[in-house]
Motif scaffolding. Structure first.
Motif, PDB file in Angstrom:
ATOM      1  N   UNK A  30       3.555   1.360  -9.340  1.00  0.00           N
ATOM      2  CA  UNK A  30       4.690   1.180  -8.433  1.00  0.00           C
ATOM      3  C   UNK A  30       6.006   1.209  -9.205  1.00  0.00           C
ATOM      4  N   UNK A  31       6.047   0.577 -10.370  1.00  0.00           N
ATOM      5  CA  UNK A  31       7.272   0.586 -11.179  1.00  0.00           C
ATOM      6  C   UNK A  31       7.601   1.999 -11.651  1.00  0.00           C
ATOM      7  N   UNK A  32       6.582   2.746 -12.049  1.00  0.00           N
ATOM      8  CA  UNK A  32       6.788   4.122 -12.497  1.00  0.00           C
ATOM      9  C   UNK A  32       7.351   4.982 -11.357  1.00  0.00           C
ATOM     10  N   UNK A  33       6.773   4.827 -10.167  1.00  0.00           N
ATOM     11  CA  UNK A  33       7.263   5.561  -9.008  1.00  0.00           C
ATOM     12  C   UNK A  33       8.691   5.159  -8.674  1.00  0.00           C
ATOM     13  N   UNK A  34       8.971   3.868  -8.769  1.00  0.00           N
ATOM     14  CA  UNK A  34      10.308   3.361  -8.482  1.00  0.00           C
ATOM     15  C   UNK A  34      11.331   3.914  -9.476  1.00  0.00           C
ATOM     16  N   UNK A  35      10.973   3.960 -10.737  1.00  0.00           N
ATOM     17  CA  UNK A  35      11.869   4.517 -11.756  1.00  0.00           C
ATOM     18  C   UNK A  35      12.158   5.993 -11.492  1.00  0.00           C
ATOM     19  N   UNK A  36      11.135   6.734 -11.050  1.00  0.00           N
ATOM     20  CA  UNK A  36      11.311   8.152 -10.725  1.00  0.00           C
ATOM     21  C   UNK A  36      12.280   8.305  -9.550  1.00  0.00           C
ATOM     22  N   UNK A  37      12.109   7.480  -8.540  1.00  0.00           N
ATOM     23  CA  UNK A  37      12.976   7.530  -7.367  1.00  0.00           C
ATOM     24  C   UNK A  37      14.412   7.200  -7.754  1.00  0.00           C
TER      25      UNK A  37
ATOM     26  N   UNK B 245       0.825  -1.181   0.000  1.00  0.00           N
ATOM     27  CA  UNK B 245       0.000   0.000   0.000  1.00  0.00           C
ATOM     28  C   UNK B 245       0.871   1.247   0.000  1.00  0.00           C
ATOM     29  N   UNK B 246       0.329   2.292  -0.549  1.00  0.00           N
ATOM     30  CA  UNK B 246       1.054   3.552  -0.542  1.00  0.00           C
ATOM     31  C   UNK B 246       0.843   4.254   0.791  1.00  0.00           C
ATOM     32  N   UNK B 247       1.452   5.406   0.918  1.00  0.00           N
ATOM     33  CA  UNK B 247       1.324   6.156   2.157  1.00  0.00           C
ATOM     34  C   UNK B 247      -0.125   6.513   2.463  1.00  0.00           C
ATOM     35  N   UNK B 248      -0.964   6.627   1.440  1.00  0.00           N
ATOM     36  CA  UNK B 248      -2.378   6.966   1.635  1.00  0.00           C
ATOM     37  C   UNK B 248      -3.251   5.723   1.745  1.00  0.00           C
ATOM     38  N   UNK B 249      -2.648   4.542   1.805  1.00  0.00           N
ATOM     39  CA  UNK B 249      -3.354   3.266   1.890  1.00  0.00           C
ATOM     40  C   UNK B 249      -4.222   2.983   0.671  1.00  0.00           C
ATOM     41  N   UNK B 250      -3.977   3.663  -0.430  1.00  0.00           N
ATOM     42  CA  UNK B 250      -4.687   3.390  -1.682  1.00  0.00           C
ATOM     43  C   UNK B 250      -3.904   2.307  -2.421  1.00  0.00           C
ATOM     44  N   UNK B 251      -4.572   1.244  -2.881  1.00  0.00           N
ATOM     45  CA  UNK B 251      -3.849   0.205  -3.612  1.00  0.00           C
ATOM     46  C   UNK B 251      -3.135   0.779  -4.841  1.00  0.00           C
ATOM     47  N   UNK B 252      -1.915   0.336  -5.040  1.00  0.00           N
ATOM     48  CA  UNK B 252      -1.109   0.797  -6.163  1.00  0.00           C
ATOM     49  C   UNK B 252      -0.921  -0.383  -7.116  1.00  0.00           C
ATOM     50  N   UNK B 253      -1.133  -0.137  -8.395  1.00  0.00           N
ATOM     51  CA  UNK B 253      -0.930  -1.203  -9.372  1.00  0.00           C
ATOM     52  C   UNK B 253       0.563  -1.447  -9.561  1.00  0.00           C
TER      53      UNK B 253
ATOM     54  N   UNK C  58      14.245   4.549   1.155  1.00  0.00           N
ATOM     55  CA  UNK C  58      13.278   3.749   1.917  1.00  0.00           C
ATOM     56  C   UNK C  58      12.001   3.509   1.104  1.00  0.00           C
ATOM     57  N   UNK C  59      11.518   4.556   0.454  1.00  0.00           N
ATOM     58  CA  UNK C  59      10.317   4.415  -0.373  1.00  0.00           C
ATOM     59  C   UNK C  59      10.590   3.487  -1.560  1.00  0.00           C
ATOM     60  N   UNK C  60      11.780   3.605  -2.135  1.00  0.00           N
ATOM     61  CA  UNK C  60      12.167   2.732  -3.241  1.00  0.00           C
ATOM     62  C   UNK C  60      12.211   1.274  -2.820  1.00  0.00           C
ATOM     63  N   UNK C  61      12.734   1.010  -1.635  1.00  0.00           N
ATOM     64  CA  UNK C  61      12.774  -0.369  -1.129  1.00  0.00           C
ATOM     65  C   UNK C  61      11.361  -0.901  -0.911  1.00  0.00           C
ATOM     66  N   UNK C  62      10.481  -0.065  -0.376  1.00  0.00           N
ATOM     67  CA  UNK C  62       9.088  -0.477  -0.168  1.00  0.00           C
ATOM     68  C   UNK C  62       8.421  -0.805  -1.501  1.00  0.00           C
ATOM     69  N   UNK C  63       8.637   0.061  -2.492  1.00  0.00           N
ATOM     70  CA  UNK C  63       8.049  -0.167  -3.813  1.00  0.00           C
ATOM     71  C   UNK C  63       8.638  -1.414  -4.471  1.00  0.00           C
ATOM     72  N   UNK C  64       9.925  -1.628  -4.286  1.00  0.00           N
ATOM     73  CA  UNK C  64      10.574  -2.815  -4.845  1.00  0.00           C
ATOM     74  C   UNK C  64       9.964  -4.093  -4.253  1.00  0.00           C
ATOM     75  N   UNK C  65       9.753  -4.090  -2.947  1.00  0.00           N
ATOM     76  CA  UNK C  65       9.133  -5.245  -2.294  1.00  0.00           C
ATOM     77  C   UNK C  65       7.697  -5.441  -2.770  1.00  0.00           C
ATOM     78  N   UNK C  66       6.985  -4.344  -2.946  1.00  0.00           N
ATOM     79  CA  UNK C  66       5.613  -4.414  -3.446  1.00  0.00           C
ATOM     80  C   UNK C  66       5.578  -5.030  -4.842  1.00  0.00           C
ATOM     81  N   UNK C  67       6.473  -4.564  -5.712  1.00  0.00           N
ATOM     82  CA  UNK C  67       6.527  -5.103  -7.079  1.00  0.00           C
ATOM     83  C   UNK C  67       6.880  -6.590  -7.054  1.00  0.00           C
TER      84      UNK C  67
END
Length: 87
Positions: A13-20, A1-9, A39-48
């Motif tokens: 998540x990959x797009x956000x990770x690439x930006x980071x 989940x993202x910081x707002x608890x909204x499900x992220x596809x 830290x956010x990148x690691x979270x997104x990586x685990x999510x992906x």
């Protein structure tokens, strides 16, 4: 989940990770910001990774064999294809 608890596809998540990654690679961010981005990148990586594992578990091929229809896990099919084996 993202910081707002909204499900992220996965794609979001990959797009956000690439930006980071681009921000971190630029080296322009202050140390504290870089740590937060990391830290956010690691979270997104685990999510992906988790989403990919879920998708792999869902992907099963049905193969017709002499005994009838058999379900084969996707990973087993990939391994057979790499060896040059057909269905």
């Amino acid at each position: 989940m993202s910081k707002t608890d909204k499900p992220v596809s996965f794609e979001e998540a990959m797009e956000q990770l690439e930006t980071i990654v681009a921000q971190l690679e630029s080296g322009d961010a202050p140390l504290e910001t870089s740590i937060e981005l990391f830290q956010e990148g690691m979270r997104l990586s685990q999510l992906c990774g988790s989403k990919l594992e879920q998708a792999e578990r869902k992907i099963e091929q049905l193969l017709e064999t002499e005994q009838g229809v058999v379900k084969k896990p996707f990973a087993e099919l990939e391994a057979n294809e790499e060896k040059g084996e057909s269905f």
